[in-house]
Design an enzyme around this catalytic site. Structure first.
Site, short mmCIF file in Angstrom:
data_model
loop_
_atom_site.label_atom_id
_atom_site.label_comp_id
_atom_site.label_asym_id
_atom_site.label_seq_id
_atom_site.Cartn_x
_atom_site.Cartn_y
_atom_site.Cartn_z
N HIS A 210 0.86 -1.18 0.00
CA HIS A 210 0.00 0.00 0.00
C HIS A 210 0.90 1.23 0.00
O HIS A 210 1.73 1.40 0.89
CB HIS A 210 -0.92 0.02 1.22
N CYS A 211 0.74 2.08 -1.00
CA CYS A 211 1.58 3.27 -1.15
C CYS A 211 0.81 4.49 -0.66
O CYS A 211 -0.24 4.85 -1.22
CB CYS A 211 1.99 3.46 -2.61
N VAL A 212 1.33 5.13 0.39
CA VAL A 212 0.65 6.30 0.95
C VAL A 212 0.78 7.51 0.02
O VAL A 212 -0.04 8.44 0.09
CB VAL A 212 1.22 6.65 2.34
N ASN A 215 -1.98 7.00 -2.29
CA ASN A 215 -3.18 6.72 -1.52
C ASN A 215 -3.96 5.55 -2.14
O ASN A 215 -5.18 5.59 -2.28
CB ASN A 215 -4.08 7.96 -1.44
N ASN A 216 -3.22 4.50 -2.50
CA ASN A 216 -3.86 3.36 -3.13
C ASN A 216 -2.96 2.14 -2.97
O ASN A 216 -1.75 2.27 -2.75
CB ASN A 216 -4.11 3.63 -4.61
#
Length: 372
Positions: A210-212, A215-216
């Site tokens: 999950h890549c902040v 945001n996905n």
């Protein structure tokens, strides 16, 4: 009295190469800043390298150190402050939030604002080629496009309607992924290479992480776009760093300052050396030099991450699988004898070209059925 424009201040530097001794009063201050800035760069790079080396290891030295430090701090920090800190960190890293997206956009806006306002104008006066000056903007356009596609795309969410077909896409290796396991949250059978994301609260097919910053989740459907996003972001930072460094070097060459001398605090004359040149540039162009240090650090960090992501793509692994494979090495399954340590083998790798093709064109159950 009129105020000098950006181009005039740059011209004054290279036309007045004999004034290097005027910087002697601030020499100590500049060198102190340079030393602290270099220490800061080394510290950030060392922490980044340590995180990369220790990530995925079960009971690593880093994890043990963090746990011990948190236990010690819990005895000193008030309970109410601990709760606030825990809630804040949970909201930042364990719930979907646009905070890092806003920070991402703000950092890009600050860098390109400085590049446009000063570096572009200076380089235009020095007659740099227009394509070289426009290269960062072209890379930025591609990066923004990849960012929008990656952040808005469905990463490959596993639902009750598509779970049966996704189960047939990848084989279960029996080590990292076991057949017949159900996700207790989504109440669906977990396909091989999938994982439940606690942030998005969904199971994602071929889950990577999950890549902040976007945001996905990164999964089967947007892994290729995410790789292009990383490469374009690193290339954008590298292009800005190259143009900015070329401008500063051109300024030094035109000023003839490298052949000059300066007086130290004791009045002794010294030949100009590289630390003095950096200090002199920082005192003349503080925002540009600070931006250059930031984009160089960003280029190094992103370049290292791009290399890691390319390695995963070429070997057909995900970040989740890479971390899990490091944890299971040397361990034992419940039905396995203790005298035979577990040996993990990546069954999903099909060769460099087919692995890379799969990133941008993920397989479906129909395709696998045709191959078999």
């Amino acid at each position: 009295m009129t105020q000098d424009g950006p181009g005039q201040s740059a011209a004054m530097l290279w036309e007045d190469g004999s004034s290097t001794s005027a910087a002697q009063g601030s020499h100590g201050l500049g060198m102190d800043f340079l030393t602290l800035f270099l220490i800061y760069l080394c510290f950030v790079l060392a922490v980044t390298a340590l995180l990369c080396l220790c990530s995925g290891r079960k009971e690593s030295f880093l994890a043990r150190s963090v746990n011990r430090a948190s236990q010690v701090l819990s005895l000193v920090i008030p309970t109410q402050l601990q709760r606030v800190t825990h809630r804040t960190l949970h909201r930042l890293f364990h719930t979907r939030s646009c905070l890092f997206v806003v920070l991402h956009i703000a950092l890009q806006a600050a860098v390109f604002g400085e590049y446009t306002w000063e570096v572009f104008v200076y380089c235009w006066e020095l007659q740099f080629h227009i394509l070289l000056l426009l290269l960062p903007y072209l890379l930025l356009a591609g990066n923004v496009g990849c960012f929008l596609l990656c952040s808005r795309a469905n990463p490959g969410i596993v639902t009750k309607s598509n779970a049966a077909s996704l189960v047939k896409v990848y084989a279960y290796d029996g080590v990292l992924f076991q057949r017949g396991l159900m996700c207790p949250t989504c109440t669906v059978e977990k396909p091989a290479r999938s994982k439940h994301c606690s942030v998005c609260r969904t199971c994602v097919h071929r889950f990577d992480h999950h890549c902040v910053w976007v945001n996905n989740c990164i999964g089967a459907s947007n892994a290729g776009v995410f790789l292009l996003y990383l490469l374009s972001l690193a290339a954008t930072a590298g292009a800005i760093a190259a143009v900015t460094a070329a401008f500063l070097i051109q300024v030094l060459l035109l000023s003839n300052i490298m052949h000059g001398t300066y007086l130290d605090a004791q009045g002794q004359e010294h030949a100009v050396e590289i630390p003095f040149l950096i200090q002199h540039l920082f005192l003349t162009f503080p925002r540009i030099v600070f931006m250059l240090g930031f984009v160089i650090l960003l280029t190094l960090v992103l370049g290292g991450y791009c290399c890691f992501s390319l390695y995963l793509a070429l070997t057909n692994q995900t970040t989740n699988e890479w971390c899990k494979s490091r944890r299971v090495r040397g361990s034992h399954l419940p039905q396995q004898p203790h005298d035979r340590p577990l040996i993990y083998k990546n069954i999903y790798s099909k060769g460099i070209w087919r692995n890379l093709k799969e990133i941008f064109n993920p397989p479906t159950a129909l395709e696998r059925k045709k191959k078999t």
